[in-house]
Motif scaffolding. Structure first.
Motif, PDB file in Angstrom:
ATOM      1  N   ASP A 394      -7.912 -12.023 -12.946  1.00 52.39           N
ATOM      2  CA  ASP A 394      -7.537 -12.072 -11.474  1.00 52.39           C
ATOM      3  C   ASP A 394      -6.338 -12.604 -11.092  1.00 52.39           C
ATOM      4  OD1 ASP A 394      -8.025 -14.695 -11.314  1.00 52.39           O
ATOM      5  OD2 ASP A 394      -9.993 -14.440 -10.128  1.00 52.39           O
ATOM      6  N   PHE A 395      -5.970 -12.522  -9.909  1.00 56.38           N
ATOM      7  CA  PHE A 395      -4.486 -13.032  -9.827  1.00 56.38           C
ATOM      8  C   PHE A 395      -4.461 -14.545  -9.722  1.00 56.38           C
ATOM      9  CE2 PHE A 395      -1.310 -14.952  -6.969  1.00 56.38           C
ATOM     10  CZ  PHE A 395      -0.196 -14.283  -7.243  1.00 56.38           C
ATOM     11  N   GLY A 396      -5.444 -15.297  -9.346  1.00 57.52           N
ATOM     12  CA  GLY A 396      -5.451 -16.856  -9.567  1.00 57.52           C
ATOM     13  C   GLY A 396      -5.307 -17.329 -11.050  1.00 57.52           C
ATOM     14  N   GLU A 397      -5.722 -16.500 -11.862  1.00 58.81           N
ATOM     15  CA  GLU A 397      -5.858 -16.999 -13.170  1.00 58.81           C
ATOM     16  C   GLU A 397      -4.724 -16.402 -13.725  1.00 58.81           C
ATOM     17  OE1 GLU A 397      -7.861 -16.458 -17.607  1.00 58.81           O
ATOM     18  OE2 GLU A 397      -8.613 -15.147 -15.890  1.00 58.81           O
ATOM     19  N   ALA A 398      -4.108 -15.250 -13.350  1.00 63.48           N
ATOM     20  CA  ALA A 398      -2.788 -14.959 -13.903  1.00 63.48           C
ATOM     21  C   ALA A 398      -1.569 -15.875 -13.241  1.00 63.48           C
ATOM     22  CB  ALA A 398      -2.471 -13.304 -13.365  1.00 63.48           C
ATOM     23  N   TRP A 399      -1.773 -16.146 -12.027  1.00 63.11           N
ATOM     24  CA  TRP A 399      -0.877 -17.240 -11.598  1.00 63.11           C
ATOM     25  C   TRP A 399      -0.638 -18.489 -12.246  1.00 63.11           C
ATOM     26  CZ3 TRP A 399       2.919 -17.770  -7.825  1.00 63.11           C
ATOM     27  CH2 TRP A 399       3.404 -19.278  -7.660  1.00 63.11           C
ATOM     28  N   GLN A 400      -1.853 -19.171 -12.759  1.00 62.34           N
ATOM     29  CA  GLN A 400      -1.844 -20.316 -13.466  1.00 62.34           C
ATOM     30  C   GLN A 400      -0.961 -20.136 -14.870  1.00 62.34           C
ATOM     31  OE1 GLN A 400      -2.593 -23.365 -12.257  1.00 62.34           O
ATOM     32  NE2 GLN A 400      -3.454 -22.393 -10.448  1.00 62.34           N
ATOM     33  N   LEU A 401      -1.417 -18.678 -15.581  1.00 60.12           N
ATOM     34  CA  LEU A 401      -0.699 -18.632 -16.674  1.00 60.12           C
ATOM     35  C   LEU A 401       0.545 -18.412 -16.666  1.00 60.12           C
ATOM     36  CD1 LEU A 401      -3.418 -16.280 -18.284  1.00 60.12           C
ATOM     37  CD2 LEU A 401      -2.810 -18.589 -19.007  1.00 60.12           C
ATOM     38  N   ALA A 402       1.062 -17.740 -15.532  1.00 60.21           N
ATOM     39  CA  ALA A 402       2.615 -17.270 -15.470  1.00 60.21           C
ATOM     40  C   ALA A 402       3.325 -18.755 -15.155  1.00 60.21           C
ATOM     41  CB  ALA A 402       2.694 -16.255 -14.233  1.00 60.21           C
ATOM     42  N   ARG A 403       2.722 -19.466 -14.209  1.00 66.10           N
ATOM     43  CA  ARG A 403       3.486 -20.590 -13.919  1.00 66.10           C
ATOM     44  C   ARG A 403       3.657 -21.577 -15.079  1.00 66.10           C
ATOM     45  NH1 ARG A 403       7.331 -19.849 -10.960  1.00 66.10           N
ATOM     46  NH2 ARG A 403       7.892 -22.104 -11.962  1.00 66.10           N
ATOM     47  N   ALA A 404       2.661 -21.601 -15.989  1.00 65.23           N
ATOM     48  CA  ALA A 404       2.715 -22.536 -16.988  1.00 65.23           C
ATOM     49  C   ALA A 404       3.642 -22.187 -18.120  1.00 65.23           C
ATOM     50  CB  ALA A 404       1.250 -22.670 -17.631  1.00 65.23           C
ATOM     51  N   ARG A 405       3.847 -20.608 -18.163  1.00 71.31           N
ATOM     52  CA  ARG A 405       4.906 -20.163 -19.067  1.00 71.31           C
ATOM     53  C   ARG A 405       6.135 -20.142 -18.558  1.00 71.31           C
ATOM     54  NH1 ARG A 405       4.290 -17.909 -24.249  1.00 71.31           N
ATOM     55  NH2 ARG A 405       1.983 -17.212 -24.658  1.00 71.31           N
ATOM     56  N   ALA A 406       6.542 -20.283 -17.142  1.00 74.44           N
ATOM     57  CA  ALA A 406       7.697 -20.228 -16.969  1.00 74.44           C
ATOM     58  C   ALA A 406       8.439 -21.936 -16.851  1.00 74.44           C
ATOM     59  CB  ALA A 406       7.686 -19.934 -15.358  1.00 74.44           C
ATOM     60  N   GLY A 407       7.207 -22.590 -16.652  1.00 74.33           N
ATOM     61  CA  GLY A 407       7.595 -24.041 -16.599  1.00 74.33           C
ATOM     62  C   GLY A 407       8.761 -24.430 -15.270  1.00 74.33           C
ATOM     63  N   SER A 408       9.445 -25.724 -15.463  1.00 74.47           N
ATOM     64  CA  SER A 408      10.162 -26.106 -14.428  1.00 74.47           C
ATOM     65  C   SER A 408      11.465 -25.382 -14.231  1.00 74.47           C
ATOM     66  CB  SER A 408      10.538 -27.565 -14.397  1.00 74.47           C
ATOM     67  OG  SER A 408      10.907 -27.959 -15.689  1.00 74.47           O
TER      68      SER A 408
END
Length: 432
Positions: A394-408
């Motif tokens: 779902d979007f919530g899990e996708a958000w966590q994965l995407a933000r972790a990949r992008a980093g700061s």
């Protein structure tokens, strides 16, 4: 953060023909005859062009301008506005209930309710009529010839772009799609064309000649040129607008700004509005116009480094990829992570082919929509272009994965569908 889940989108039926909406409007006293319209069609850019035209004309002294767009992000009330203010929810509910109760004859011995889009169009026209709005800017929902908005009486018609989309309803070729869009042309009503390819232009020009409609075309009769950082100067027939700073991000919005400005100018010429008054309104209207979900940063605490864009077809993906590669908003920011989902009736393979050169990693998830593409279809498209990807439920899990990949240092771009953009707003912002 509290999540604001949107209600499921209504299941839509596409039923060709204008008989139902015209009969329903007749029962309501023909509110579509009480206001003039700027009618906007196109594959991409028609929403941005519509809000530009409405924003400019709304700056004229004493003006009251209706605006009808689709789809919405968080609430159906977003679709129907007067002077920027959405229709009250109770009024929309009342009008939708009235529209839903109508069973309109479409042939001998047959009758069926209005479709969801026809109900919304009925509600918009009735609201504009009730509030005595003299002018409304109307965005088509699909195509043009059979679109419910085509029941309006336009004073100016617009076609922004022509690309491959909605092939099940509009046809599989540029010429066929152009013919459907040209269905909004009315006898003698002026036409404004955006950046149109040669094949589509031939179809549109032939239709305009058949209807006796004068044509202004971007790049020939009007245009824009750079005038500094995020500033453009718009040149119109008989008028040049002073340099304007656009709040809308993305170089592709320069075309939409120019087309919307040209449509508003043609209305102003017809209405006898002086060039000075219009120029002042154009500068103010263009500098203030915004359009959530179209290449814009996602607001809210904790969302820094996240952008959203409703690109959902190959042409839209190509424009978004160009912005990621060369636009100042993404300069030097890596990795670029696409948080992505699409509807099943879209060209998923074409979208990802256009976007892949600009994206370092993909995170796919399934939309909560009756036309959602299966997760296996999305990940299969990634595999075929050998993209780096992962999937989420779902979007919530996708958000966590995407933000972790992008980093700061990286950036997340939510794209592939306005439904995905709506998920971003509802789960991360809660409002527009």
């Amino acid at each position: 953060m509290t999540r604001h889940r949107r209600p499921p989108a209504p299941v839509e039926r596409i039923v060709p023909g204008l008989e139902r909406i015209r009969a329903a409007l007749a029962e309501a006293g023909n509110p579509e005859r009480t206001f003039q319209a700027i009618h906007v069609a196109g594959t991409n850019g028609k929403g941005s062009t519509s809000v530009v035209a409405a924003s400019i004309l709304g700056q004229l002294p004493g003006a009251r301008v209706g605006l009808y767009t689709s789809p919405h992000l968080l609430s159906p009330t977003e679709r129907i506005r007067i002077d920027g203010h959405p229709i009250p929810g109770r009024e929309l509910d009342r009008l939708i209930r009235r529209a839903g109760a109508l069973s309109v004859e479409t042939g001998p011995g047959t009758g069926e309710p209005l479709s969801w889009f026809e109900q919304m169009t009925y509600a918009a026209f009735c609201w504009f009529g009730k509030k005595k709005v003299p002018l409304a800017v109307l965005e088509t929902g699909l195509g043009g010839r059979w679109d419910a908005t085509t029941a309006c009486r336009p004073v100016v018609t617009v076609v922004t772009t022509i690309g491959i989309d909605h092939v099940a309803w509009l046809g599989h070729t540029i010429k066929a799609i152009a013919a459907e869009k040209a269905g909004i042309f009315k006898p003698g009503v002026p036409v404004v064309l955006g950046r149109i390819g040669r094949a589509a232009r031939a179809v549109l020009s032939a239709r305009a000649q058949d209807t006796g409609s004068p044509v202004w075309e971007l790049g020939r009769d009007f245009g824009h040129e750079p005038a500094g950082h995020r500033k453009i100067r718009i040149r119109l027939p008989g008028l040049s607008i002073p340099p304007i700073w656009l709040k809308l991000a993305g170089a592709f919005q320069y075309d939409n700004a120019a087309v919307g400005c040209a449509a508003a100018w043609w209305y102003a010429v017809i209405a006898g509005i002086s060039p000075d008054r219009f120029s002042t309104a154009a500068v103010k209207g263009l500098s203030e116009v915004s359009w959530p979900g179209r290449l814009s940063p996602l607001p809210g605490k904790g969302n820094r480094g996240t952008w959203v864009d409703g690109a959902h077809n190959p042409d839209g993906a190509r424009m978004l990829a160009n912005e990621i590669v060369s636009g100042e908003a993404f300069a030097g920011k890596r990795p670029v992570v696409a948080l992505w989902s699409m509807l099943s009736d879209k060209d998923i393979a074409g979208f990802i082919r256009q976007m892949s050169p600009a994206v370092d990693h993909w995170v796919a998830y399934p939309l909560q929509h009756d036309r959602a593409a299966p997760l296996t279809t999305l990940t299969g498209a990634c595999r075929r272009v050998r993209a780096s990807f992962e999937s989420a439920v779902d979007f919530g899990e996708a958000w966590q994965l995407a933000r972790a990949r992008a980093g700061s240092e990286g950036v997340v771009i939510v794209c592939g569908s306005l439904v995905a953009v709506a998920d971003a707003y509802s789960e991360r912002v809660g409002h527009l």
